[in-house]
Scaffold this motif. Structure first.
Motif, PDB file in Angstrom:
ATOM      1  N   TYR A   3      -1.370  -0.789  -8.745  1.00 11.30           N
ATOM      2  CA  TYR A   3      -0.274  -0.218  -7.978  1.00 11.30           C
ATOM      3  C   TYR A   3      -0.414   1.294  -7.959  1.00 11.30           C
ATOM      4  O   TYR A   3      -1.071   1.885  -8.805  1.00 11.30           O
ATOM      5  CB  TYR A   3       1.089  -0.641  -8.549  1.00 11.30           C
ATOM      6  CG  TYR A   3       1.324  -0.232  -9.980  1.00 11.30           C
ATOM      7  CD1 TYR A   3       1.974   0.962 -10.278  1.00 11.30           C
ATOM      8  CD2 TYR A   3       0.899  -1.037 -11.021  1.00 11.30           C
ATOM      9  CE1 TYR A   3       2.187   1.335 -11.585  1.00 11.30           C
ATOM     10  CE2 TYR A   3       1.117  -0.667 -12.334  1.00 11.30           C
ATOM     11  CZ  TYR A   3       1.761   0.521 -12.612  1.00 11.30           C
ATOM     12  OH  TYR A   3       1.961   0.895 -13.913  1.00 11.30           O
ATOM     13  N   THR A   4       0.192   1.927  -6.955  1.00 11.01           N
ATOM     14  CA  THR A   4       0.106   3.376  -6.856  1.00 11.01           C
ATOM     15  C   THR A   4       1.327   4.021  -7.490  1.00 11.01           C
ATOM     16  O   THR A   4       2.432   3.489  -7.449  1.00 11.01           O
ATOM     17  CB  THR A   4      -0.004   3.854  -5.390  1.00 11.01           C
ATOM     18  OG1 THR A   4       1.099   3.355  -4.651  1.00 11.01           O
ATOM     19  CG2 THR A   4      -1.293   3.421  -4.762  1.00 11.01           C
ATOM     20  N   ARG A  16      -3.918   0.428 -13.067  1.00  9.44           N
ATOM     21  CA  ARG A  16      -4.316  -0.968 -13.215  1.00  9.44           C
ATOM     22  C   ARG A  16      -3.766  -1.545 -14.510  1.00  9.44           C
ATOM     23  O   ARG A  16      -3.851  -0.911 -15.557  1.00  9.44           O
ATOM     24  CB  ARG A  16      -5.837  -1.086 -13.227  1.00  9.44           C
ATOM     25  CG  ARG A  16      -6.444  -0.784 -11.888  1.00  9.44           C
ATOM     26  CD  ARG A  16      -7.960  -0.571 -11.991  1.00  9.44           C
ATOM     27  NE  ARG A  16      -8.471   0.032 -10.779  1.00  9.44           N
ATOM     28  CZ  ARG A  16      -8.475   1.326 -10.531  1.00  9.44           C
ATOM     29  NH1 ARG A  16      -8.004   2.175 -11.403  1.00  9.44           N
ATOM     30  NH2 ARG A  16      -8.948   1.795  -9.385  1.00  9.44           N
ATOM     31  N   VAL A  17      -3.202  -2.745 -14.419  1.00 13.50           N
ATOM     32  CA  VAL A  17      -2.696  -3.450 -15.596  1.00 13.50           C
ATOM     33  C   VAL A  17      -3.067  -4.914 -15.484  1.00 13.50           C
ATOM     34  O   VAL A  17      -3.216  -5.460 -14.394  1.00 13.50           O
ATOM     35  CB  VAL A  17      -1.160  -3.318 -15.751  1.00 13.50           C
ATOM     36  CG1 VAL A  17      -0.754  -1.896 -16.009  1.00 13.50           C
ATOM     37  CG2 VAL A  17      -0.443  -3.857 -14.540  1.00 13.50           C
ATOM     38  N   LEU A  26       5.797 -11.374  -9.682  1.00 14.34           N
ATOM     39  CA  LEU A  26       7.011 -11.418  -8.866  1.00 14.34           C
ATOM     40  C   LEU A  26       7.950 -10.271  -9.208  1.00 14.34           C
ATOM     41  O   LEU A  26       8.606  -9.708  -8.324  1.00 14.34           O
ATOM     42  CB  LEU A  26       7.699 -12.764  -9.031  1.00 14.34           C
ATOM     43  CG  LEU A  26       6.867 -13.953  -8.551  1.00 14.34           C
ATOM     44  CD1 LEU A  26       7.583 -15.255  -8.864  1.00 14.34           C
ATOM     45  CD2 LEU A  26       6.539 -13.846  -7.068  1.00 14.34           C
ATOM     46  N   TYR A  27       8.002  -9.887 -10.474  1.00 12.97           N
ATOM     47  CA  TYR A  27       8.798  -8.724 -10.863  1.00 12.97           C
ATOM     48  C   TYR A  27       8.248  -7.466 -10.181  1.00 12.97           C
ATOM     49  O   TYR A  27       8.993  -6.678  -9.628  1.00 12.97           O
ATOM     50  CB  TYR A  27       8.797  -8.549 -12.385  1.00 12.97           C
ATOM     51  CG  TYR A  27       9.509  -7.302 -12.828  1.00 12.97           C
ATOM     52  CD1 TYR A  27      10.899  -7.259 -12.882  1.00 12.97           C
ATOM     53  CD2 TYR A  27       8.795  -6.160 -13.168  1.00 12.97           C
ATOM     54  CE1 TYR A  27      11.570  -6.105 -13.268  1.00 12.97           C
ATOM     55  CE2 TYR A  27       9.447  -5.000 -13.561  1.00 12.97           C
ATOM     56  CZ  TYR A  27      10.834  -4.978 -13.602  1.00 12.97           C
ATOM     57  OH  TYR A  27      11.485  -3.824 -13.977  1.00 12.97           O
ATOM     58  N   ALA A  28       6.935  -7.305 -10.213  1.00 17.38           N
ATOM     59  CA  ALA A  28       6.316  -6.149  -9.571  1.00 17.38           C
ATOM     60  C   ALA A  28       6.595  -6.146  -8.075  1.00 17.38           C
ATOM     61  O   ALA A  28       6.860  -5.099  -7.478  1.00 17.38           O
ATOM     62  CB  ALA A  28       4.811  -6.148  -9.830  1.00 17.38           C
ATOM     63  N   ALA A  29       6.546  -7.316  -7.456  1.00 15.63           N
ATOM     64  CA  ALA A  29       6.800  -7.414  -6.014  1.00 15.63           C
ATOM     65  C   ALA A  29       8.198  -6.910  -5.666  1.00 15.63           C
ATOM     66  O   ALA A  29       8.413  -6.355  -4.589  1.00 15.63           O
ATOM     67  CB  ALA A  29       6.620  -8.858  -5.536  1.00 15.63           C
ATOM     68  N   ASN A  34       3.844  -0.205  -3.440  1.00 17.18           N
ATOM     69  CA  ASN A  34       2.464  -0.384  -3.005  1.00 17.18           C
ATOM     70  C   ASN A  34       1.643  -0.965  -4.152  1.00 17.18           C
ATOM     71  O   ASN A  34       1.288  -0.263  -5.081  1.00 17.18           O
ATOM     72  CB  ASN A  34       1.861   0.950  -2.560  1.00 17.18           C
ATOM     73  CG  ASN A  34       0.495   0.781  -1.946  1.00 17.18           C
ATOM     74  OD1 ASN A  34       0.093  -0.317  -1.581  1.00 17.18           O
ATOM     75  ND2 ASN A  34      -0.222   1.873  -1.836  1.00 17.18           N
ATOM     76  N   PHE A  35       1.359  -2.268  -4.067  1.00 19.79           N
ATOM     77  CA  PHE A  35       0.562  -2.882  -5.114  1.00 19.79           C
ATOM     78  C   PHE A  35      -0.238  -4.047  -4.557  1.00 19.79           C
ATOM     79  O   PHE A  35       0.069  -4.593  -3.498  1.00 19.79           O
ATOM     80  CB  PHE A  35       1.436  -3.344  -6.286  1.00 19.79           C
ATOM     81  CG  PHE A  35       2.184  -4.615  -6.042  1.00 19.79           C
ATOM     82  CD1 PHE A  35       1.725  -5.805  -6.589  1.00 19.79           C
ATOM     83  CD2 PHE A  35       3.313  -4.643  -5.266  1.00 19.79           C
ATOM     84  CE1 PHE A  35       2.405  -6.994  -6.362  1.00 19.79           C
ATOM     85  CE2 PHE A  35       4.001  -5.815  -5.047  1.00 19.79           C
ATOM     86  CZ  PHE A  35       3.542  -6.992  -5.594  1.00 19.79           C
TER      87      PHE A  35
END
Length: 103
Positions: A3-4, A16-17, A26-29, A34-35
């Motif tokens: 993600y940026t 990067r992780v 889904l949490y990141a979404a 931007n990922f």
């Protein structure tokens, strides 16, 4: 997952992780703008006996006898399943897309 992050002085850069569950993705979404998420698959999961990394374009939640299952569609055209009972994609019921990006 990549993600940026927009750094005030240096501008945007990719971070990067490693994630180990669909819930992390889904949490990141829901929180990141931007990922991209890549799926790493070991040799035994691929017909060509090669390791593979590809961007996930779709995550579908489904059911198998009361258990949740997940279908991962990748940019390279491959599909991977996370199931408790070893069901095939056709055997899974009540499919619902949770995450999708343009391929």
């Amino acid at each position: 997952m990549e993600y940026t992050i927009n750094h005030e002085e240096e501008g945007p850069y990719w971070n990067r992780v490693m994630v180990n569950s669909v819930h992390d993705v889904l949490y990141a979404a829901g929180t990141l703008d931007n990922f991209k998420v890549s799926l790493f698959s070991p040799r035994y999961q691929n017909e060509d006996d090669e390791m593979s990394v590809s961007t996930i374009t779709e995550i579908i939640e489904a059911e198998e006898e009361g258990h949740k299952a997940y279908i991962f569609k990748c940019k390279n055209g491959k599909t991977y399943l996370e199931t408790s009972l070893g069901y095939t994609e056709d055997q899974l019921k009540n499919k619902k897309t949770l995450y999708s990006i343009a391929g």
